[in-house]
Design a protein around this motif. Structure first.
Motif, PDB file in Angstrom:
ATOM      1  N   ALA A 191      77.938  60.481  62.569  1.00  0.00           N
ATOM      2  CA  ALA A 191      77.080  60.601  61.387  1.00  0.00           C
ATOM      3  C   ALA A 191      76.123  59.412  61.285  1.00  0.00           C
ATOM      4  O   ALA A 191      74.966  59.569  60.889  1.00  0.00           O
ATOM      5  N   ALA A 192      76.606  58.229  61.670  1.00  0.00           N
ATOM      6  CA  ALA A 192      75.752  57.029  61.607  1.00  0.00           C
ATOM      7  C   ALA A 192      74.617  57.143  62.623  1.00  0.00           C
ATOM      8  O   ALA A 192      73.466  56.783  62.343  1.00  0.00           O
ATOM      9  N   GLU A 193      74.946  57.689  63.795  1.00  0.00           N
ATOM     10  CA  GLU A 193      73.945  57.849  64.841  1.00  0.00           C
ATOM     11  C   GLU A 193      72.821  58.773  64.381  1.00  0.00           C
ATOM     12  O   GLU A 193      71.659  58.592  64.710  1.00  0.00           O
ATOM     13  N   LYS A 194      73.176  59.764  63.585  1.00  0.00           N
ATOM     14  CA  LYS A 194      72.173  60.682  63.054  1.00  0.00           C
ATOM     15  C   LYS A 194      71.419  60.089  61.879  1.00  0.00           C
ATOM     16  O   LYS A 194      70.499  60.710  61.349  1.00  0.00           O
ATOM     17  N   GLY A 195      71.866  58.917  61.433  1.00  0.00           N
ATOM     18  CA  GLY A 195      71.209  58.298  60.281  1.00  0.00           C
ATOM     19  C   GLY A 195      71.646  58.902  58.957  1.00  0.00           C
ATOM     20  O   GLY A 195      71.004  58.694  57.930  1.00  0.00           O
ATOM     21  N   TRP A 196      72.745  59.644  58.967  1.00  0.00           N
ATOM     22  CA  TRP A 196      73.191  60.324  57.747  1.00  0.00           C
ATOM     23  C   TRP A 196      74.035  59.426  56.856  1.00  0.00           C
ATOM     24  O   TRP A 196      74.202  59.712  55.673  1.00  0.00           O
ATOM     25  N   ILE A 197      74.667  58.429  57.436  1.00  0.00           N
ATOM     26  CA  ILE A 197      75.436  57.466  56.627  1.00  0.00           C
ATOM     27  C   ILE A 197      75.160  56.067  57.170  1.00  0.00           C
ATOM     28  O   ILE A 197      74.669  55.916  58.293  1.00  0.00           O
ATOM     29  N   ASP A 198      75.513  55.061  56.366  1.00  0.00           N
ATOM     30  CA  ASP A 198      75.452  53.678  56.840  1.00  0.00           C
ATOM     31  C   ASP A 198      76.815  53.382  57.472  1.00  0.00           C
ATOM     32  O   ASP A 198      77.808  53.167  56.769  1.00  0.00           O
TER      33      ASP A 198
END
Ligand code: PBG
Length: 325
Positions: free
Chosen positions: A283-290
């Protein structure tokens, strides 16, 4: 404690107040870093579903252990990927097995670090189950001796603590006896007491090539719907001589951690497993979460629930965050 006399926001108004009333502190002391070792020379195979983690041959394994220890993390948990597998998982207790060599190398080059070893057969058996297979079933009692042999071989190679993760009944007692009979009375056992049959182990099974070739692990790992059973499992392990009780996975089982915290007075460990790590990374890689913030929030929640220590693939990253303050 009613508004307007009581205003909870009074003690949240600045960083210092928040520091003063903080109830839970995550520390580098709480972290245990998992490592995977494989035979060969200069191998560092990236594990695709667990960014930042690798299958490491011995010299790279030692380098990684050194980095971990230099960050202030007190312990690692070691998993082996053997060259060959067979029905009895003989490489799990081979004197010159991949884990045994790894333990030896780490303890000679980074003597201070606590080396915990995962005691199980699934990475070493050709059928991928954690025990002795008879037809389509896993024979509990025939497995115990093999597990005790594996634990003893780790102790002889220099391990500081063994961690049985197979979920056979009676294995802590069998391991305790084998260690005691061979002079390892001081070597503690961290038991995976409440280990659930979880889909969150997916990435680990790729990393360690340990997925069962038939069926699943439901006849030995716990049903995710059960909580009282976790108390019975943990109580049994305490009676059998466990020194630390583990709950695994961590995040979908925070209630179990909290419940065992109330029931058991031994130190508690929680395993923040591969799937929990992979989800954050993806999810972080997709920029969806920090990713970093989510990581710290998850780790502190595991402590808040009652764990004293956390086995986590985030160990190094979290230690770096903690250093920044
Ligand atoms: C071995 C073992 C497993 C894990 C730790 N020890 C896999 C399993 O039980 O299938 C999982 C760890 C993780 O997912 O991070 N029995």
């Amino acid at each position: 404690m009613l508004f307007p006399y009581y205003r909870p926001r009074r003690l949240r108004q600045n960083k210092e107040f928040r520091r003063m009333i903080r109830e839970t502190a995550l520390s580098t002391d709480d972290l245990i870093a998992p490592l995977f070792t494989i035979s060969g020379k200069n191998v560092k195979n990236p594990i695709e579903s667990m960014p930042g983690h690798y299958q490491l041959s011995v010299e790279n394994l030692v380098q990684e252990a050194k980095k971990i220890y230099n960050l202030g993390i007190p312990a690692i948990v070691l998993f082996g990927i053997p060259e060959k597998k067979d029905p009895l998982g003989t490489q799990a207790y081979a004197k010159k097995g991949v884990v045994q060599k790894g333990i030896n190398a780490i303890k000679s080059k980074v003597p201070g670090i606590i080396v915990i070893t995962d005691v199980c057969l699934c990475q070493y058996t050709d059928h991928g189950h954690c025990g002795f297979v008879e037809g389509n079933t896993i024979n509990n009692d025939a497995t115990l001796d093999l597990l005790a042999k594996a634990a003893l071989s780790h102790a002889e190679a220099g391990a500081d603590m063994v961690a049985p993760s197979d979920m056979m009944d009676g294995r802590v007692l069998e391991i305790r006896e084998a260690l005691d009979e061979n002079g390892f009375t001081n070597l503690p056992i961290m038991s995976y007491s409440a280990k659930y049959c979880s889909a969150f182990y997916g990435p680990f099974r790729h990393a360690a090539d340990s997925a069962p070739k038939f069926g699943d692990r439901r006849t030995y790992q716990m049903d995710p719907a059960n909580s009282l059973e976790a108390i019975r499992e943990a109580a049994m392990d305490v009676e059998e001589g466990a020194d630390i009780i583990m709950i695994k996975p961590a995040l979908s089982y925070l209630d179990i951690i909290s419940r065992l915290r109330d029931e058991i007075d031994l130190p508690l460990a929680a395993y923040n497993v591969s799937g929990e790590y992979a989800m954050v990374k993806a999810a972080a890689e997709k920029g969806w979460i920090d990713g970093k913030k989510v990581m710290m929030e998850m780790l502190v929640s595991i402590k808040r629930a009652g764990a004293d220590m956390i086995l986590t693939y985030f160990a190094m990253e979290a230690a770096m965050e903690l250093k920044k303050g």
